[in-house]
Design a protein around this motif. Structure first.
Motif, short mmCIF file in Angstrom:
data_model
loop_
_atom_site.label_atom_id
_atom_site.label_comp_id
_atom_site.label_asym_id
_atom_site.label_seq_id
_atom_site.Cartn_x
_atom_site.Cartn_y
_atom_site.Cartn_z
N GLU A 61 17.16 -4.24 -7.53
CA GLU A 61 18.11 -4.32 -6.42
C GLU A 61 17.86 -3.22 -5.40
O GLU A 61 17.85 -3.46 -4.19
N VAL A 62 17.67 -2.00 -5.89
CA VAL A 62 17.44 -0.87 -4.99
C VAL A 62 16.12 -1.06 -4.26
O VAL A 62 16.03 -0.82 -3.04
N GLU A 63 15.09 -1.50 -4.98
CA GLU A 63 13.79 -1.71 -4.34
C GLU A 63 13.88 -2.78 -3.26
O GLU A 63 13.31 -2.63 -2.17
N ALA A 64 14.62 -3.87 -3.54
CA ALA A 64 14.77 -4.93 -2.54
C ALA A 64 15.51 -4.41 -1.31
O ALA A 64 15.16 -4.76 -0.17
N GLU A 65 16.52 -3.57 -1.52
CA GLU A 65 17.26 -3.00 -0.39
C GLU A 65 16.38 -2.08 0.45
O GLU A 65 16.40 -2.14 1.69
N VAL A 66 15.59 -1.24 -0.21
CA VAL A 66 14.69 -0.34 0.51
C VAL A 66 13.64 -1.14 1.27
O VAL A 66 13.33 -0.85 2.43
N LYS A 67 13.13 -2.18 0.65
CA LYS A 67 12.13 -3.03 1.30
C LYS A 67 12.73 -3.70 2.54
O LYS A 67 12.09 -3.77 3.58
N GLN A 68 13.97 -4.17 2.43
CA GLN A 68 14.63 -4.80 3.57
C GLN A 68 14.84 -3.79 4.70
O GLN A 68 14.63 -4.10 5.88
N GLN A 69 15.24 -2.58 4.35
CA GLN A 69 15.41 -1.54 5.36
C GLN A 69 14.08 -1.22 6.04
O GLN A 69 14.03 -1.06 7.27
N SER B 4 0.81 -1.22 0.00
CA SER B 4 0.00 0.00 0.00
C SER B 4 0.85 1.28 0.00
O SER B 4 0.39 2.32 -0.46
N GLN B 5 2.09 1.21 0.50
CA GLN B 5 2.91 2.42 0.62
C GLN B 5 4.19 2.38 -0.22
O GLN B 5 5.03 3.27 -0.11
N LYS B 6 4.32 1.37 -1.05
CA LYS B 6 5.55 1.17 -1.82
C LYS B 6 5.90 2.38 -2.68
O LYS B 6 7.03 2.86 -2.66
N LYS B 7 4.94 2.91 -3.42
CA LYS B 7 5.22 4.03 -4.32
C LYS B 7 5.69 5.27 -3.57
O LYS B 7 6.62 5.95 -3.99
N GLN B 8 5.03 5.56 -2.43
CA GLN B 8 5.43 6.74 -1.67
C GLN B 8 6.83 6.58 -1.09
O GLN B 8 7.62 7.53 -1.09
N ILE B 9 7.13 5.39 -0.58
CA ILE B 9 8.45 5.16 0.02
C ILE B 9 9.54 5.25 -1.03
O ILE B 9 10.57 5.89 -0.82
N LEU B 10 9.31 4.61 -2.19
CA LEU B 10 10.32 4.64 -3.24
C LEU B 10 10.48 6.04 -3.84
O LEU B 10 11.57 6.41 -4.27
N SER B 11 9.42 6.82 -3.85
CA SER B 11 9.53 8.18 -4.39
C SER B 11 10.39 9.07 -3.50
O SER B 11 10.91 10.09 -3.96
N ALA C 279 16.36 8.62 -2.75
CA ALA C 279 17.14 9.39 -3.73
C ALA C 279 17.78 8.50 -4.79
O ALA C 279 17.76 8.84 -5.98
N GLU C 280 18.34 7.38 -4.39
CA GLU C 280 19.01 6.50 -5.37
C GLU C 280 18.01 5.92 -6.36
O GLU C 280 18.27 5.88 -7.56
N TYR C 281 16.86 5.51 -5.87
CA TYR C 281 15.81 4.95 -6.74
C TYR C 281 15.37 6.00 -7.76
O TYR C 281 15.27 5.72 -8.96
N GLN C 282 15.15 7.23 -7.32
CA GLN C 282 14.72 8.30 -8.22
C GLN C 282 15.81 8.66 -9.23
O GLN C 282 15.53 8.95 -10.39
N ARG C 283 17.07 8.62 -8.79
CA ARG C 283 18.18 8.92 -9.71
C ARG C 283 18.23 7.89 -10.82
O ARG C 283 18.42 8.23 -12.00
N ILE C 284 18.03 6.62 -10.48
CA ILE C 284 18.06 5.56 -11.49
C ILE C 284 16.87 5.69 -12.43
O ILE C 284 16.99 5.54 -13.65
N VAL C 285 15.69 5.96 -11.88
CA VAL C 285 14.50 6.15 -12.72
C VAL C 285 14.73 7.30 -13.69
O VAL C 285 14.42 7.21 -14.88
N ASN C 286 15.29 8.39 -13.21
CA ASN C 286 15.54 9.56 -14.06
C ASN C 286 16.65 9.31 -15.08
O ASN C 286 16.71 9.99 -16.10
N SER C 287 17.53 8.35 -14.81
CA SER C 287 18.62 8.09 -15.76
C SER C 287 18.11 7.45 -17.04
O SER C 287 18.81 7.44 -18.05
N TYR C 288 16.89 6.92 -17.04
CA TYR C 288 16.33 6.34 -18.25
C TYR C 288 15.77 7.39 -19.20
O TYR C 288 15.42 7.09 -20.33
N GLN C 289 15.69 8.63 -18.75
CA GLN C 289 15.19 9.70 -19.61
C GLN C 289 16.26 10.09 -20.63
O GLN C 289 17.45 9.99 -20.36
N MET C 290 15.81 10.55 -21.78
CA MET C 290 16.74 10.96 -22.82
C MET C 290 17.07 12.43 -22.61
O MET C 290 16.20 13.29 -22.77
N ARG C 291 18.32 12.70 -22.26
CA ARG C 291 18.72 14.07 -21.91
C ARG C 291 19.71 14.68 -22.88
O ARG C 291 19.94 15.86 -22.86
#
Length: 114
Positions: free
Chosen positions: A94-102, A12-19, A22-34
């Motif tokens: 990997e990042v999501e699994a680490e955040v979930k474990q934390q 229920s809270q996965k999206k808010q926690i991952l948002s 910082a590392e998760y967001q940096r990786i998500v943003n790295s897929y954008q064409m800049r």
């Protein structure tokens, strides 16, 4: 029962926690064409499919289109993997699994996810 409760909270809270990670967001943003290089990199699957279409030995045009589409999809996956490798990022899984474990460790201690 406790782990089921955690899994429900996590779902229920996965999206808010991952948002907020910082590392998760940096990786998500790295897929954008800049840059122009990103545009060239992502144009390769299209160019590869067009070139392959011209040289495919099949007489059936529909089969040529299908094989060209498969080639474009495979090349796109390779390009995304190449870009991730060049950036040196870990995978989102990997990042999501680490955040979930934390969150799980925090939840065991405090009863809250964060």
């Amino acid at each position: 029962m406790k782990e089921e409760t955690f899994e429900q909270l996590w779902a229920s809270q996965k999206k808010q926690i991952l948002s907020r990670n910082a590392e998760y967001q940096r990786i998500v943003n790295s897929y954008q064409m800049r840059s122009g290089a990103d545009w060239l990199l992502f144009a390769l699957p299209l160019v590869g499919a067009i070139v392959a279409f011209d040289y495919l030995p099949f007489k059936n045009e529909i089969l040529n289109w299908i094989v060209s589409a498969i080639i474009a999809i495979v090349l796109f996956c390779l390009v995304v993997a190449l870009k991730s490798w060049m950036n040196g990022d870990r995978s989102l899984a990997e990042v999501e699994a680490e955040v979930k474990q934390q969150c799980f460790e925090t939840w065991k201690k405090t009863g809250k996810l964060t």
